[in-house]
Design a protein around this motif. Structure first.
Motif, PDB file in Angstrom:
ATOM      1  N   GLU A  47       2.382   4.604  -3.779  1.00 58.15           N
ATOM      2  CA  GLU A  47       2.600   4.325  -2.531  1.00 58.15           C
ATOM      3  C   GLU A  47       3.279   5.500  -1.933  1.00 58.15           C
ATOM      4  OE1 GLU A  47       5.971   1.101  -4.979  1.00 58.15           O
ATOM      5  OE2 GLU A  47       4.682  -0.306  -5.062  1.00 58.15           O
ATOM      6  N   LYS A  51       2.441   6.711  -0.396  1.00 58.00           N
ATOM      7  CA  LYS A  51       1.550   7.501   0.925  1.00 58.00           C
ATOM      8  C   LYS A  51       1.711   6.996   2.207  1.00 58.00           C
ATOM      9  CE  LYS A  51      -3.202   6.458   2.420  1.00 58.00           C
ATOM     10  NZ  LYS A  51      -4.436   5.335   2.898  1.00 58.00           N
ATOM     11  N   ASP A  52       1.711   7.958   3.310  1.00 61.67           N
ATOM     12  CA  ASP A  52       2.096   7.177   4.752  1.00 61.67           C
ATOM     13  C   ASP A  52       4.400   7.497   4.339  1.00 61.67           C
ATOM     14  OD1 ASP A  52       0.144   7.159   6.517  1.00 61.67           O
ATOM     15  OD2 ASP A  52       0.027   4.959   5.354  1.00 61.67           O
ATOM     16  N   LYS A  53       4.267   8.445   3.600  1.00 59.88           N
ATOM     17  CA  LYS A  53       5.840   9.091   3.700  1.00 59.88           C
ATOM     18  C   LYS A  53       6.266   9.897   3.605  1.00 59.88           C
ATOM     19  CE  LYS A  53       7.373   4.483   1.910  1.00 59.88           C
ATOM     20  NZ  LYS A  53       6.946   3.339   2.763  1.00 59.88           N
ATOM     21  N   ILE A  64      -3.990  10.693  -3.350  1.00 58.45           N
ATOM     22  CA  ILE A  64      -2.139  10.713  -2.122  1.00 58.45           C
ATOM     23  C   ILE A  64      -3.002  12.304  -1.693  1.00 58.45           C
ATOM     24  CG2 ILE A  64      -0.268  11.236  -1.110  1.00 58.45           C
ATOM     25  CD1 ILE A  64       0.373   8.626  -2.655  1.00 58.45           C
ATOM     26  N   LYS A 108      -2.865  15.504   3.430  1.00 54.15           N
ATOM     27  CA  LYS A 108      -3.483  14.962   4.652  1.00 54.15           C
ATOM     28  C   LYS A 108      -2.401  13.360   4.868  1.00 54.15           C
ATOM     29  CE  LYS A 108      -7.758  13.719   3.902  1.00 54.15           C
ATOM     30  NZ  LYS A 108      -7.411  11.982   3.814  1.00 54.15           N
ATOM     31  N   ASP A 109      -2.610  12.526   4.384  1.00 53.00           N
ATOM     32  CA  ASP A 109      -2.167  11.044   3.990  1.00 53.00           C
ATOM     33  C   ASP A 109      -0.145  11.219   3.949  1.00 53.00           C
ATOM     34  OD1 ASP A 109      -4.285  10.484   3.354  1.00 53.00           O
ATOM     35  OD2 ASP A 109      -4.200  11.194   1.243  1.00 53.00           O
ATOM     36  N   LEU A 110       0.536  11.856   4.066  1.00 57.40           N
ATOM     37  CA  LEU A 110       1.638  11.722   4.390  1.00 57.40           C
ATOM     38  C   LEU A 110       1.934  12.239   5.474  1.00 57.40           C
ATOM     39  CD1 LEU A 110       2.828  15.105   1.492  1.00 57.40           C
ATOM     40  CD2 LEU A 110       2.465  12.189   0.769  1.00 57.40           C
ATOM     41  N   LYS A 111       3.025  11.423   5.678  1.00 56.74           N
ATOM     42  CA  LYS A 111       3.546  11.514   6.659  1.00 56.74           C
ATOM     43  C   LYS A 111       4.281  12.408   7.502  1.00 56.74           C
ATOM     44  CE  LYS A 111       7.304   8.735   9.681  1.00 56.74           C
ATOM     45  NZ  LYS A 111       7.925   8.000   9.739  1.00 56.74           N
ATOM     46  N   LYS A 112       4.465  13.461   6.453  1.00 56.60           N
ATOM     47  CA  LYS A 112       5.355  14.864   7.160  1.00 56.60           C
ATOM     48  C   LYS A 112       4.883  15.509   5.434  1.00 56.60           C
ATOM     49  CE  LYS A 112      10.442  14.441   7.604  1.00 56.60           C
ATOM     50  NZ  LYS A 112      11.402  14.324   8.020  1.00 56.60           N
TER      51      LYS A 112
END
Length: 96
Positions: A25, A27-29, A54, A57-61
């Motif tokens: 969960e 991802k994108d965090k 994950i 590249k899948d992380l928000k930053k």
């Protein structure tokens, strides 16, 4: 006793105690790592993320800090949702 040795483990930490998201969960965090040269602050947490599908590249930053303490501070201060940190546990004496 000088013969006691600690064991180090990596952990993924979050600031909110009422949440216990699964690694998948995240991802994108935003994610904070320790030093990019740290096994416990970078390599193992990155491996843990990749085992859940994950990738960076899948992380928000993502950001690198200079120490485990600074990594924890980045999470506490909201610069990252989660972070890779080390945890030390004391070995149990044999037979206890």
């Amino acid at each position: 006793d000088s013969n006691k040795q600690g064991n180090y483990r990596s952990a993924i930490i979050i600031a909110r105690r009422d949440l216990s998201p699964k690694i998948s969960e995240l991802k994108d965090k935003g994610f904070a790592f320790g030093s990019r040269y740290s096994t416990q602050g970078y390599l193992i947490p990155r491996y843990m993320l990749e085992q859940e599908g994950i990738f960076l590249k899948d992380l928000k930053k993502y950001l690198f800090t200079d120490s485990h303490w600074e990594c924890a501070q980045a999470v506490i201060n909201g610069k990252a949702f989660a972070g890779g940190d080390k945890r030390k546990s004391q070995s149990s004496p044999a037979g206890s």
